[in-house]
Every structure is written in structure tokens, then in C-alpha cells.
Design a protein around this motif. Sequence first.
Motif, PDB file in Angstrom:
ATOM      1  N   ARG A   1       0.773  -1.228   0.080  1.00 13.41           N
ATOM      2  CA  ARG A   1      -0.103   0.174  -0.009  1.00 13.41           C
ATOM      3  C   ARG A   1       0.853   1.310  -0.027  1.00 13.41           C
ATOM      4  NH1 ARG A   1      -1.315   3.753   3.059  1.00 13.41           N
ATOM      5  NH2 ARG A   1      -0.327   2.853   5.164  1.00 13.41           N
ATOM      6  N   ILE A   2       1.837   1.339   0.852  1.00 10.81           N
ATOM      7  CA  ILE A   2       2.571   2.493   0.785  1.00 10.81           C
ATOM      8  C   ILE A   2       3.327   2.616  -0.550  1.00 10.81           C
ATOM      9  CG2 ILE A   2       4.866   3.333   1.866  1.00 10.81           C
ATOM     10  CD1 ILE A   2       3.868   1.925   4.602  1.00 10.81           C
ATOM     11  N   PHE A   3       4.236   1.738  -1.099  1.00  9.86           N
ATOM     12  CA  PHE A   3       4.842   1.759  -2.263  1.00  9.86           C
ATOM     13  C   PHE A   3       3.964   2.278  -3.292  1.00  9.86           C
ATOM     14  CE2 PHE A   3       5.785   0.169  -6.502  1.00  9.86           C
ATOM     15  CZ  PHE A   3       7.173   0.882  -6.540  1.00  9.86           C
ATOM     16  N   GLU A   4       2.600   1.709  -3.580  1.00  7.25           N
ATOM     17  CA  GLU A   4       1.787   2.085  -4.452  1.00  7.25           C
ATOM     18  C   GLU A   4       1.262   3.521  -4.340  1.00  7.25           C
ATOM     19  OE1 GLU A   4      -1.287  -0.954  -5.037  1.00  7.25           O
ATOM     20  OE2 GLU A   4       0.313  -2.495  -5.583  1.00  7.25           O
ATOM     21  N   GLN A   5       0.903   3.677  -3.119  1.00  6.76           N
ATOM     22  CA  GLN A   5       0.643   5.336  -2.945  1.00  6.76           C
ATOM     23  C   GLN A   5       1.722   6.257  -3.207  1.00  6.76           C
ATOM     24  OE1 GLN A   5      -0.518   5.448   1.208  1.00  6.76           O
ATOM     25  NE2 GLN A   5      -2.941   5.436   0.743  1.00  6.76           N
ATOM     26  N   GLN A   6       2.834   5.965  -2.845  1.00  5.40           N
ATOM     27  CA  GLN A   6       4.069   6.847  -3.300  1.00  5.40           C
ATOM     28  C   GLN A   6       4.476   7.072  -4.616  1.00  5.40           C
ATOM     29  OE1 GLN A   6       7.490   6.970  -0.486  1.00  5.40           O
ATOM     30  NE2 GLN A   6       5.932   6.632   1.130  1.00  5.40           N
ATOM     31  N   ILE A   7       4.260   5.716  -5.368  1.00  4.37           N
ATOM     32  CA  ILE A   7       4.380   5.714  -6.768  1.00  4.37           C
ATOM     33  C   ILE A   7       3.573   6.554  -7.555  1.00  4.37           C
ATOM     34  CG2 ILE A   7       4.438   4.347  -8.899  1.00  4.37           C
ATOM     35  CD1 ILE A   7       7.175   4.403  -7.584  1.00  4.37           C
ATOM     36  N   GLY A   8       2.161   6.304  -6.963  1.00  2.44           N
ATOM     37  CA  GLY A   8       1.029   7.288  -7.536  1.00  2.44           C
ATOM     38  C   GLY A   8       1.130   8.717  -7.374  1.00  2.44           C
ATOM     39  N   ARG A   9       1.942   9.184  -6.634  1.00  4.55           N
ATOM     40  CA  ARG A   9       2.119  10.661  -6.152  1.00  4.55           C
ATOM     41  C   ARG A   9       3.310  11.234  -7.338  1.00  4.55           C
ATOM     42  NH1 ARG A   9       2.045   9.498  -0.282  1.00  4.55           N
ATOM     43  NH2 ARG A   9      -0.044   9.342   0.059  1.00  4.55           N
ATOM     44  N   ILE A  10       4.129  10.363  -7.992  1.00  2.00           N
ATOM     45  CA  ILE A  10       5.434  10.633  -8.609  1.00  2.00           C
ATOM     46  C   ILE A  10       4.822  10.994  -9.913  1.00  2.00           C
ATOM     47  CG2 ILE A  10       7.667  10.280  -9.291  1.00  2.00           C
ATOM     48  CD1 ILE A  10       7.698   8.482  -6.668  1.00  2.00           C
ATOM     49  N   GLU A  11       4.892  12.257 -10.225  1.00  2.00           N
ATOM     50  CA  GLU A  11       4.339  12.613 -11.854  1.00  2.00           C
ATOM     51  C   GLU A  11       5.252  12.141 -12.729  1.00  2.00           C
ATOM     52  OE1 GLU A  11       6.136  17.131 -12.418  1.00  2.00           O
ATOM     53  OE2 GLU A  11       4.013  16.703 -12.328  1.00  2.00           O
TER      54      GLU A  11
ATOM     55  N   HIS B   1      14.611   5.963  -4.116  1.00  2.90           N
ATOM     56  CA  HIS B   1      15.063   5.683  -2.972  1.00  2.90           C
ATOM     57  C   HIS B   1      14.259   5.913  -1.660  1.00  2.90           C
ATOM     58  CE1 HIS B   1      19.335   4.790  -4.756  1.00  2.90           C
ATOM     59  NE2 HIS B   1      18.407   3.955  -5.305  1.00  2.90           N
ATOM     60  N   ALA B   2      13.787   7.043  -1.845  1.00  2.03           N
ATOM     61  CA  ALA B   2      12.907   7.421  -0.353  1.00  2.03           C
ATOM     62  C   ALA B   2      11.756   6.513  -0.172  1.00  2.03           C
ATOM     63  CB  ALA B   2      12.442   8.838  -0.949  1.00  2.03           C
ATOM     64  N   ILE B   3      11.269   5.795  -0.944  1.00  2.00           N
ATOM     65  CA  ILE B   3      10.424   4.842  -0.763  1.00  2.00           C
ATOM     66  C   ILE B   3      10.697   3.596   0.041  1.00  2.00           C
ATOM     67  CG2 ILE B   3       8.523   3.333  -1.799  1.00  2.00           C
ATOM     68  CD1 ILE B   3       8.608   5.067  -4.240  1.00  2.00           C
ATOM     69  N   PRO B   4      10.064   3.372   1.185  1.00  4.72           N
ATOM     70  CA  PRO B   4      10.612   2.168   2.060  1.00  4.72           C
ATOM     71  C   PRO B   4      10.142   0.989   1.289  1.00  4.72           C
ATOM     72  CG  PRO B   4       8.857   3.267   2.755  1.00  4.72           C
ATOM     73  CD  PRO B   4       9.083   3.930   1.901  1.00  4.72           C
ATOM     74  N   GLY B   5      11.035  -0.048   1.870  1.00  3.83           N
ATOM     75  CA  GLY B   5      10.563  -1.609   1.438  1.00  3.83           C
ATOM     76  C   GLY B   5      11.030  -2.168   0.040  1.00  3.83           C
ATOM     77  N   ILE B   6      11.955  -1.160  -0.674  1.00  2.00           N
ATOM     78  CA  ILE B   6      12.360  -1.628  -1.889  1.00  2.00           C
ATOM     79  C   ILE B   6      13.718  -2.602  -1.764  1.00  2.00           C
ATOM     80  CG2 ILE B   6      13.432  -0.887  -4.422  1.00  2.00           C
ATOM     81  CD1 ILE B   6      11.302   1.621  -3.855  1.00  2.00           C
ATOM     82  N   ALA B   7      13.549  -3.667  -2.447  1.00  2.00           N
ATOM     83  CA  ALA B   7      14.830  -4.684  -2.460  1.00  2.00           C
ATOM     84  C   ALA B   7      15.788  -4.278  -3.561  1.00  2.00           C
ATOM     85  CB  ALA B   7      14.389  -6.042  -2.376  1.00  2.00           C
ATOM     86  N   SER B   8      15.123  -4.100  -4.771  1.00  2.00           N
ATOM     87  CA  SER B   8      15.936  -4.013  -5.781  1.00  2.00           C
ATOM     88  C   SER B   8      15.498  -2.961  -7.132  1.00  2.00           C
ATOM     89  CB  SER B   8      16.471  -5.220  -6.460  1.00  2.00           C
ATOM     90  OG  SER B   8      15.486  -5.800  -7.192  1.00  2.00           O
ATOM     91  N   ILE B   9      16.243  -2.383  -7.530  1.00  2.00           N
ATOM     92  CA  ILE B   9      15.803  -1.449  -8.738  1.00  2.00           C
ATOM     93  C   ILE B   9      16.766  -1.906  -9.749  1.00  2.00           C
ATOM     94  CG2 ILE B   9      15.573   0.924  -9.338  1.00  2.00           C
ATOM     95  CD1 ILE B   9      15.623   1.458  -6.446  1.00  2.00           C
ATOM     96  N   ASP B  10      16.175  -2.202 -11.257  1.00  2.00           N
ATOM     97  CA  ASP B  10      16.934  -2.240 -12.326  1.00  2.00           C
ATOM     98  C   ASP B  10      16.092  -1.504 -13.526  1.00  2.00           C
ATOM     99  OD1 ASP B  10      18.687  -3.629 -13.905  1.00  2.00           O
ATOM    100  OD2 ASP B  10      17.047  -5.291 -14.524  1.00  2.00           O
ATOM    101  N   SER B  11      17.214  -0.886 -13.860  1.00  2.00           N
ATOM    102  CA  SER B  11      16.838   0.115 -15.032  1.00  2.00           C
ATOM    103  C   SER B  11      17.324  -0.541 -16.574  1.00  2.00           C
ATOM    104  CB  SER B  11      17.393   1.715 -14.963  1.00  2.00           C
ATOM    105  OG  SER B  11      17.043   1.956 -13.596  1.00  2.00           O
ATOM    106  N   SER B  12      16.216  -0.133 -17.488  1.00  2.00           N
ATOM    107  CA  SER B  12      16.595  -0.478 -18.929  1.00  2.00           C
ATOM    108  C   SER B  12      16.354   0.932 -19.694  1.00  2.00           C
ATOM    109  CB  SER B  12      15.936  -1.534 -19.454  1.00  2.00           C
ATOM    110  OG  SER B  12      16.350  -3.020 -18.919  1.00  2.00           O
ATOM    111  N   PHE B  13      17.188   1.171 -20.456  1.00  2.00           N
ATOM    112  CA  PHE B  13      16.980   2.563 -21.241  1.00  2.00           C
ATOM    113  C   PHE B  13      16.653   2.134 -22.670  1.00  2.00           C
ATOM    114  CE2 PHE B  13      19.574   3.644 -17.551  1.00  2.00           C
ATOM    115  CZ  PHE B  13      19.181   4.885 -17.441  1.00  2.00           C
ATOM    116  N   ALA B  14      15.384   2.762 -23.403  1.00  2.00           N
ATOM    117  CA  ALA B  14      15.131   2.385 -24.383  1.00  2.00           C
ATOM    118  C   ALA B  14      15.976   3.273 -25.392  1.00  2.00           C
ATOM    119  CB  ALA B  14      13.584   2.724 -24.793  1.00  2.00           C
ATOM    120  N   TYR B  15      16.473   2.757 -26.605  1.00  2.00           N
ATOM    121  CA  TYR B  15      17.217   3.619 -27.609  1.00  2.00           C
ATOM    122  C   TYR B  15      16.544   3.790 -28.954  1.00  2.00           C
ATOM    123  CZ  TYR B  15      19.217  -0.681 -29.242  1.00  2.00           C
ATOM    124  OH  TYR B  15      19.441  -2.135 -29.610  1.00  2.00           O
TER     125      TYR B  15
END
Length: 150
Positions: free
Chosen positions: A80-90, A125-139
Amino acid sequence: MDIKDRQIIRELQKDGRLSNQDLAERVNLSPSPCLRRLRNLEAEGVITGYTALVDQKACGLPITVFIRIRLERHSDEGVRIFEQQIGRIEEVLDCYLLAGGDDYLLRVLTHSLEAYEDFIRRRIHAIPGIASIDSSFAYGVVKQTRVFPV
């Protein structure tokens, strides 16, 4: 929904600025029944809104990033916390809940790698409870459509 409703939806997905007269002609209806069907589709929540499609590069956001996120725990409160915080990030345009190894897939647009780094450090990184972040850039973009088969 019948075939006429589906034709109306398809035509509006292609061009949401069609006048009722033009829409009626394209789906082979007279204007009054076409407008009645359109209003019903809106009232039933099948058509949820109208928007302009904007070129991201022309707006200074040439970089598309897909971010896969895995949570440490899947408690009701943590989700719930993760989804609420993501929902606020434009900057997060889309957030999908996934099955499989990762929990979420985000789509973010940014103007530079430096801005993306700042976004990750300050916002994600400010969102609590994240274990990993993996980014892929579309070229590049092979196919992108807002028209889905109905």
C-alpha cells in the motif's frame, strides 16, 4: 457492446478529435444514434477520457526508462505504501504490477542521465521497502500505438 460500439471506439482511438458528424460517417450511422452510443460508452466507463498525444522529444524528454522494482516484503502495508507513493510521482507515467521475478514495472521519461540519477536517488530511494531497482533505457521505438483491437 456490439460491432458499432467497437467501431466507434476504434475510430476514436485513432482520432479523438473527430466531430460527431465525422464519427457517424466513419461508422455508418446517423449522427443522433452515434452520439447516443458515444454517451452510453462514456457513461458506462468504456471510454474513460480524451487526451492529446504529445511528442516526448519535442517536450525535452528524449529518454525513456523502464524500471523494474522488487519489494523486500509483500505485506499489505508495504504494498500500500509503495503504490501510494508511486502514484504521487508525476515522472512515473505507467506502473504495472507484475507476476514473476519483479513486482513492478515503471515507465519514466527524463531529459538526461543526470536527471534520471537524481530521480532515482531523491524519489525512488525514498520509498521504503524496495529490495532492488533495475533500469533499462530504450534507445529506439519499433512500435508504439494507443489503438488496441476491440
